[in-house]
Design an enzyme around this catalytic site. Structure first.
Site, PDB file in Angstrom:
ATOM      1  N   LYS A 491    -107.042 -69.317 -30.659  1.00 13.78           N
ATOM      2  CA  LYS A 491    -108.064 -68.713 -29.799  1.00 13.78           C
ATOM      3  C   LYS A 491    -109.338 -69.563 -29.848  1.00 13.78           C
ATOM      4  O   LYS A 491    -109.512 -70.366 -30.776  1.00 13.78           O
ATOM      5  CB  LYS A 491    -108.353 -67.289 -30.274  1.00 13.78           C
ATOM      6  N   TYR A 718    -141.322 -80.100 -29.929  1.00  9.46           N
ATOM      7  CA  TYR A 718    -141.955 -78.978 -29.260  1.00  9.46           C
ATOM      8  C   TYR A 718    -142.772 -78.121 -30.207  1.00  9.46           C
ATOM      9  O   TYR A 718    -142.427 -77.970 -31.372  1.00  9.46           O
ATOM     10  CB  TYR A 718    -140.885 -78.077 -28.617  1.00  9.46           C
TER      11      TYR A 718
HETATM   12  C1  LIG Z   1    -108.700 -64.588 -35.654  1.00  7.56           C
HETATM   13  C2  LIG Z   1    -107.672 -63.718 -36.187  1.00  7.56           C
HETATM   14  C3  LIG Z   1    -106.896 -64.106 -37.275  1.00  7.56           C
HETATM   15  C4  LIG Z   1    -107.149 -65.351 -38.074  1.00  7.56           C
HETATM   16  O1  LIG Z   1    -108.196 -65.135 -38.964  1.00  7.56           O
HETATM   17  P1  LIG Z   1    -108.704 -66.301 -39.957  1.00  7.56           P
HETATM   18  O2  LIG Z   1    -109.689 -65.642 -40.820  1.00  7.56           O
HETATM   19  O3  LIG Z   1    -109.285 -67.350 -39.105  1.00  7.56           O
HETATM   20  O4  LIG Z   1    -107.494 -66.743 -40.654  1.00  7.56           O
HETATM   21  C5  LIG Z   1    -105.840 -63.304 -37.643  1.00  7.56           C
HETATM   22  N1  LIG Z   1    -105.585 -62.144 -36.988  1.00  7.56           N
HETATM   23  C6  LIG Z   1    -106.342 -61.714 -35.961  1.00  7.56           C
HETATM   24  C7  LIG Z   1    -106.024 -60.429 -35.293  1.00  7.56           C
HETATM   25  C8  LIG Z   1    -107.422 -62.480 -35.534  1.00  7.56           C
HETATM   26  O5  LIG Z   1    -108.168 -62.065 -34.519  1.00  7.56           O
END
Ligand SMILES: *Cc1c(COP(=O)(O)O)cnc(C)c1O
Length: 823
Positions: A491, A718
């Protein structure tokens, strides 16, 4: 030439079936890298994470007829392989080593065996460069120095070669003796002893003793006598030595004095056999100097006359270790490989091209090859075959030699006498949606070709080390029981790393599932040829049909969403719709809670035509021991709830709850059927307990635009927030908050690394730039600046502004170019 029976004799084991005589040219351990099936011998290896035996039927289908296996179960039914030759051995890797050792014994040529902690590959490449002036050299391709890499390297030796140069590396005790048997080096080079692979050995000395086993039978061992521990160990073992030294006086055969070291040049004077001579080396850093001096001593020992050294060393070129992938014009991808352009290197790069370009055209831009020891016509005939075997669509050949042999290449290929004439006639519109491998010997200056085809963006880069990513993947695989499947979270643009590239690599390394947040992200992956199952965590009902069309599987987390799904798929459809059920066990974000579960199961009962692929939950505090009790409660509740789901459905469903931190801390007790790997893959161990086992994947880099001298009392940036209390030197660097560099890093909170020195941010961070304090440092416009990466860890930077590494990673703006590379 070998026959399979001869191989069986050499390797030992039991000849389970012998049905024909096939050519034996390629030894292959990776089922994905079969190019010439009938001439290949496949070695099935049961590894920690993969089992090569699994692919036997598939390989047989593809035409492979020669197999060496170590698992008798896998060949229970030989009727599946009616025409195959099959040898059953106790260990496939050892069988390959014996075959290579046997092959090696047929040749009586000097073989240089190189080991040590650092510099092996560079010393190997340089020795090959230096020797190729007068010899026909065979060498390890890239850094093929492992238990498998060394036999594959040795397998390349043929009658035409006059000297071999190979590297050997180990990570555990007992490995080197095996490599010695395969390589049978006559000359040894020991580069140095550092910390690499310390973890595999009880003490540094044990590691040294193990490494020195490579030299058990050498005529001479070359090393630097100034390394006291090495010198002592070698003397104690009584190995015949040939040393160099910078100390005076010394007993070393080659005495070296550094006269001057600056501006990409190092002047030295060396004394050998009573004669002194000056030599200029084309670089000015200590590591390169050490590597070059190993080479100097080695070729002096091999009999290259001292007066030829100047001529040979001045042509020494840096070794590009990396093979980079870059986004290019018109939706193209470039694979930029300026590593030595010989056949072995080309073959590796072509394999990368094939895996990269699952869809779309494959183009190769290739210069004349620099291959010693092969007749020209035969060389290009072989190149053309390799190119054809991998389905390359067109070749653009650059150089007068390759042009002479253009008839050997596929129709539609183009040829140019030089790089400039190619660039002069370049029509960018003829490159479209294709993957372009750019592979040229250094003299052809193919960096100009890359520059012309690359997408032009500003100088800030996120470099992504794909080898490190695979290392991290395997680390997490090792934390859960072997049969546990892995879903990788890609993601948010794969946590900022670049989704398609990462997904492609994960597909190659056979993870089981991918997950994205939104349908669009999944569709983009499909359009790039990703075929792995993909779960979408935040699907909107109006994307359900599209998702079905792209074989994306929604996460269903509420009764309402389940009803909506049923609306879209009221009855049996040709493709069974698949869903994942999310349970809320305490995170309170998305998911059915215990009170909603009955309703959910009722609705599911009305939709037997929908397949529940998995049921899962998410831990709220897996990374902190403080929440262990809570985490265990979540796990217990998940067990109960998922059992209810399975019972109601009447078929087994994949269950998963662990994220990265969960895998590290609960991998043994709660892996269930699958785990969901996220941030750990990208190099951050979020529980903090085992960070040193992971490698850094992403490095954010930019450049210095300008250096300024300012006076006490002046202000910077700035709102005049950066006040110089004393006279200062500042550098303006090309990264700002629009690139994802957080404004909270302003005014001394953040630091960057320039030429190895930390420099604090001075004043406010601007949109596209910020200023750093480089007082007292040697910094010039154009210098590289590390924003995060090796030496500047994300965890530290995140803590400084009160956030977490996730945010820093995913904030890197899409306008920052991603460059992917392998070591
Ligand atoms: C993002 C996510 C993960 C992974 O989590 P990490 O801490 O990056 O390993 C696992 N399960 C779900 C549902 C997530 O949204």
């Amino acid at each position: 030439m070998f026959t399979f029976k001869e191989i069986a004799q050499v390797a030992g084991g039991m000849l389970a079936q012998c049905k024909g005589e096939y050519p034996i040219q390629h030894l292959v351990t990776d089922s994905r890298k079969i190019i010439n099936a009938t001439a290949s011998v496949f070695f099935a290896i049961k590894g920690e994470f993969h089992d090569g035996h699994q692919y036997l039927p598939e390989l047989y289908q593809a035409g492979v007829r020669q197999f060496i296996v170590e698992d008798s179960e896998a060949i229970m039914d030989l009727a599946l392989y009616p025409e195959a030759n099959v040898l059953l051995v106790s260990n496939s890797i050892e069988a390959m080593q014996r075959i290579a050792a046997y092959h090696r014994r047929k040749f009586n040529l000097p073989v240089v065996g190189i080991t040590g902690s650092n510099g092996k590959t560079i010393v190997k490449e340089w020795l090959a460069q230096l020797l190729s002036v007068s010899e026909r050299v065979v060498k390890s391709p890239r850094s093929y120095n492992s238990q498998i890499g060394v036999p594959l390297s040795v397998w390349q030796i043929n009658e035409s070669h006059t000297v071999g140069v190979f590297e050997a590396g180990i990570s555990k005790p007992q490995e080197m003796a095996k490599l010695e048997e395969v390589l049978q080096p006559t000359v040894g080079v020991f580069t140095n002893l550092g910390s690499a692979h310390d973890e595999g050995f009880a003490t540094r000395n044990e590691k040294l003793q193990e490494k020195l086993k490579l030299f058990a039978h050498v005529d001479k061992l070359v090393y630097c006598a100034d390394q006291v521990n090495v010198h002592y160990a070698v003397q104690k073992l009584g190995l015949p030595s040939f040393t160099w030294s910078k100390n005076e006086p010394s007993v070393a055969e080659v005495q070296v004095k550094v006269l001057e070291m600056r501006q990409q040049k190092t002047k030295i004077r060396f004394h050998y056999q009573g004669h002194g001579q000056d030599l200029t080396l084309p670089f000015s850093d200590e590591a390169s100097l050490e590597n070059a001096l190993h080479c100097l001593a080695t070729i002096l020992y091999l009999g290259v006359p001292a007066e030829q050294m100047a001529g040979r060393f001045e042509r020494l070129v840096p070794v590009a270790m990396r093979l980079e992938r870059k986004e290019a014009i018109n939706g193209c991808y470039i694979i930029d490989d300026t590593y030595n352009n010989d056949v072995a290197g080309l073959r590796i790069a072509l394999d990368v091209l094939v895996h990269q370009a699952r869809r779309g055209r494959k183009t190769l831009i290739l210069s004349d090859l620099l291959e010693a020891g092969m007749e020209e016509e035969a060389l290009y005939r072989q190149v053309a075959q390799e190119v054809k075997a991998r389905g390359v669509d067109r070749v653009i050949g650059i150089g007068d030699i390759i042009t002479r042999h253009q008839d050997l290449f596929p129709q539609g290929s183009e040829f140019y006498l030089g790089t400039d004439s190619f660039l002069g006639q370049l029509r960018p519109e003829t490159f479209r949606q294709e993957t372009i491998l750019v592979k040229g010997a250094r003299v052809f200056q193919f960096e100009k070709v890359v520059a012309a085809l690359q997408q032009q963006v500003h100088g800030t880069l996120l470099e992504v080390n794909l080898d490190a990513l695979v290392h991290n993947l395997n680390y997490y695989r090792g934390k859960v029981p072997a049969q546990t499947r892995i879903m990788v979270m890609v993601k948010a643009f794969a946590y900022g790393a670049g989704s398609y590239e990462i997904a492609n690599l994960l597909q190659f390394h056979r993870v089981d599932y991918l997950a994205v947040a939104y349908a669009d992200e999944g569709i983009a992956l499909r359009e790039h040829g990703i075929t792995l199952p993909i779960m979408v965590m935040n699907p909107s009902p109006d994307s359900f049909l599209k998702m079905q069309q792209y074989a994306l599987e929604p996460e269903i987390y509420s009764p309402d969403l389940l009803h909506r799904f049923l609306d879209y798929f009221p009855e049996k459809s040709p493709k069974t719709p698949k869903i994942h059920l999310k349970l809320d066990t305490g995170m309170h974000r998305l998911g059915f809670d215990a009170t909603e579960l009955d309703e959910a199961l009722e609705v599911l009962a009305q939709m037997p035509h929908v397949q529940v692929q998995s049921v899962f939950s998410h831990l709220a505090g897996a990374d902190e021991a403080l929440y262990n009790d809570f985490t265990r409660e979540q796990i217990a509740q998940f067990k109960t709830m998922s059992a209810r789901v399975e019972q109601a459905l009447g078929y087994p469903v994949t269950k998963h709850i662990l994220n990265s931190a969960g895998i590290v801390r609960f991998g043994e007790e709660a892996a269930f059927d699958m785990v969901r790997l996220g941030i750990g893959l990208y190099g951050v161990e979020s529980s903090g307990s085992d960070q040193s086992s992971l490698l850094t994947v992403g490095q954010l880099k930019t450049t210095v635009s300008q250096v300024k001298q300012i006076n006490a009392g002046d202000t910077v940036g700035y709102s005049r927030r950066g006040v110089a209390t004393t006279d200062k030197q500042t550098a303006t660097i090309a990264i700002g908050y629009a690139d994802g560099y957080d404004r909270r890093f302003g005014n001394g909170v953040g630091e960057v690394l320039i030429n190895g020195h930390r420099a604090p941010i001075i004043g406010n961070v601007c949109m596209d730039m910020c200023m750093v304090d480089v007082t007292g440092l040697d910094v010039r416009a154009g210098d590289e600046v590390l924003v995060f990466g090796e030496g500047l860890p994300l965890t530290e930077l995140a803590a400084r502004i009160g956030t977490i590494p996730y945010e820093l990673l995913t904030n890197v703006s899409t306008r920052v170019k991603r460059v992917f590379y392998n070591e």
